[in-house]
Design an enzyme around this catalytic site. Sequence first.
Site, PDB file in Angstrom:
ATOM      1  N   GLY A 185      33.484  58.664  28.556  1.00 47.41           N
ATOM      2  CA  GLY A 185      33.158  57.508  27.720  1.00 47.41           C
ATOM      3  C   GLY A 185      33.449  57.695  26.242  1.00 47.41           C
ATOM      4  CB  CYS A 197      37.966  32.613  48.766  1.00 49.67           C
ATOM      5  SG  CYS A 197      39.762  32.472  48.662  1.00 49.67           S
ATOM      6  CB  CYS A 244      43.088  36.436  48.677  1.00 49.67           C
ATOM      7  SG  CYS A 244      42.663  34.755  49.165  1.00 49.67           S
ATOM      8  CB  CYS A 284      40.470  34.684  52.356  1.00 45.69           C
ATOM      9  SG  CYS A 284      39.350  35.279  51.088  1.00 45.69           S
ATOM     10  CB  CYS A 309      40.378  35.961  46.210  1.00 45.15           C
ATOM     11  SG  CYS A 309      39.284  35.912  47.614  1.00 45.15           S
TER      12      CYS A 309
HETATM   13 ZN   LIG Z   1      40.300  34.692  49.112  1.00 44.45          ZN
END
Ligand SMILES: [Zn+2]
Lengths: 273, 271
Positions: free
Chosen positions: A28, A237, A268, A240, A262
């Site tokens: 970091g 979505c 997807c 999908c 997506c």
């Molecule tokens: Zn999707």
Amino acid sequence: MDYNFAYLDEQSKRAIRRSLLKAVAIPGHQIPFASREMPLPYGWGTGGIQLTAAIIGKDDVLKVIDQGADDTTNAVSIRQFFARVAGVASTTKTRLASIIQTRHRIPETALQGGQIMVYQVPMPEPLFKLEPRRTETRMLHALGDYSLMYLQLYDHITRYGRVAIGYDYPVMVHDRYLMSPSPIPAFDVPKMHMSPALQLFGAGREKRLYAVPPYTRVVPLAFADYPFAPVQAQAPCAICGSSSSYKDEIILDDRGTRQYVCSDTDYCEQHPC
Amino acid sequence: MLTSSSQTHTPTPTTAPGPAIIAQSLHFRFGSQMVLRDVSLEVFPGEVLAIVGESGSGKSTLLNLLYGNLQPCQGSVHAIGNAGLQPLASLSQQTLRQLQRSRWGYVCQNPRDALRMAISASGNIIERPMAMGLRHYATLRQEARHWLEKVEIDPARLDDLPGTFSGGMLQRLQIARTLISQPALLYLDEPTSGLDVSVQAALLDLLRKLVSNEQMAVLLVTHDLAVARLLAQRIAVMRRGEIIEAGLADQVLDDPRHPYTQLLVSSVLPA
Ligand SMILES: [Zn+2]
Ligand SMILES: Nc1ncnc2c1ncn2[C@@H]1O[C@H](COP(=O)(O)OP(=O)(O)OP(=O)(O)O)[C@@H](O)[C@H]1O
Ligand SMILES: [Mg+2]
């Protein structure tokens, strides 16, 4: 014109790898590096490209995503660049890639040990908007004094009833350094926590890089009574049917009808209906 | 006890009645200019020591040395820390910062230098407890409200930006933000200068209330002897970087020994 393998000369690549080793040793923490001129303009991810160039080998399989998609101009040109200067294989499949260079997203498919994420970072300093003086932010990091950022969250809760940070959500890495996760949606931040993959971050214009080694704590800032709660997608979505992925909102007509799909195109395609 | 000689004091251990801060024979220069010469002082818990003197006499510089922001070229400062009196010179920058924002408090003349003008009034008030690890929003808000009330600001202003506050309110805000962590050691540098006379009077009244309530050791820098008389039990008079006279407030103000103090008292304090 002839290029060295992966465009950068061996000495530059070695210098970047040395900085990367430092970065991995101090999770970091921002490390300065000698950022080179690249044949692409800054907004195009020259920091990420240099990191990828420094670590890529003949056997690597590269995936490049931009906003979750493999087929945007930015992603395509970076992939073509490495095909030309390193001749490495590329893929759009998350699980087949050994190096994934990204802007704005982390793939939905869980990352595995041995994979390396390379994030393109426009502004590596998480305190930049609150404290523009570099010397001062360096001091605040050294002292671990992040009250400025917490004050920002406090005022958000007071004003909006929640922390209204959708992208680039500030995180604590290894309980020590405040870090910008790059402009990924807050939704993706939990994927960074204890990830088996090595995560590298490169900012070309700002000449900084940093890292999150595998299995490192990455914790978003929050209050005990206002825990981290990124905004979830409102609908499954449309393609999908996934209800767990991060969605792009698509406006279908001028009456404002919306559809959610997506943002991760590879996910997807593979996600069963 | 307060002297301007270089006689040495032994720092007393942690527990109550010992001093909260001891300065021994401080010398300081800016470049070739000697700004402080052989300054020693002590302040006990529950006590207000006023450092008075004309402009340029070194008051603010002394306060910065006592706070750890400047280092003396000679002499030492011991101040109350987490483990009793600690020599400031031995503290890491990190420990010093941590003490400054937890055990000590500093109120400067211009509140805009200390406040975060882009953060709400309540955010400004709760910064210290939050920095010390309090991460519960509702509790922080309750604290902010409580302290706003204590410094007598209308609670309706809780979430306004400091930029919308008057000078007197800004100074109250700075005081709330500083006192919230109940510092053992409080540094005030001209806290009421630059305010209208009536605003000043109300603020002094408030400061007197807040300061007498706590077991705080207070270092008050002012060029205004009336302010010193109102708030301090003891007064140290500075001139050209030296403490030329020190003692109980009434004694110094009513029966000054040093000719310079006599001049100061007669010109500033009307009978
Ligand atoms: Zn999707
Ligand atoms: N940063 C600096 N660099 C050089 N000289 C300084 C600096 N700060 C203060 N001085 C000098 O040190 C001397 C003491 O200044 P200081 O600010 O401590 O006085 P003061 O008693 O607080 O005055 P005032 O009542 O005007 O605030 C002055 O001669 C001043 O010019
Ligand atoms: Mg001054």
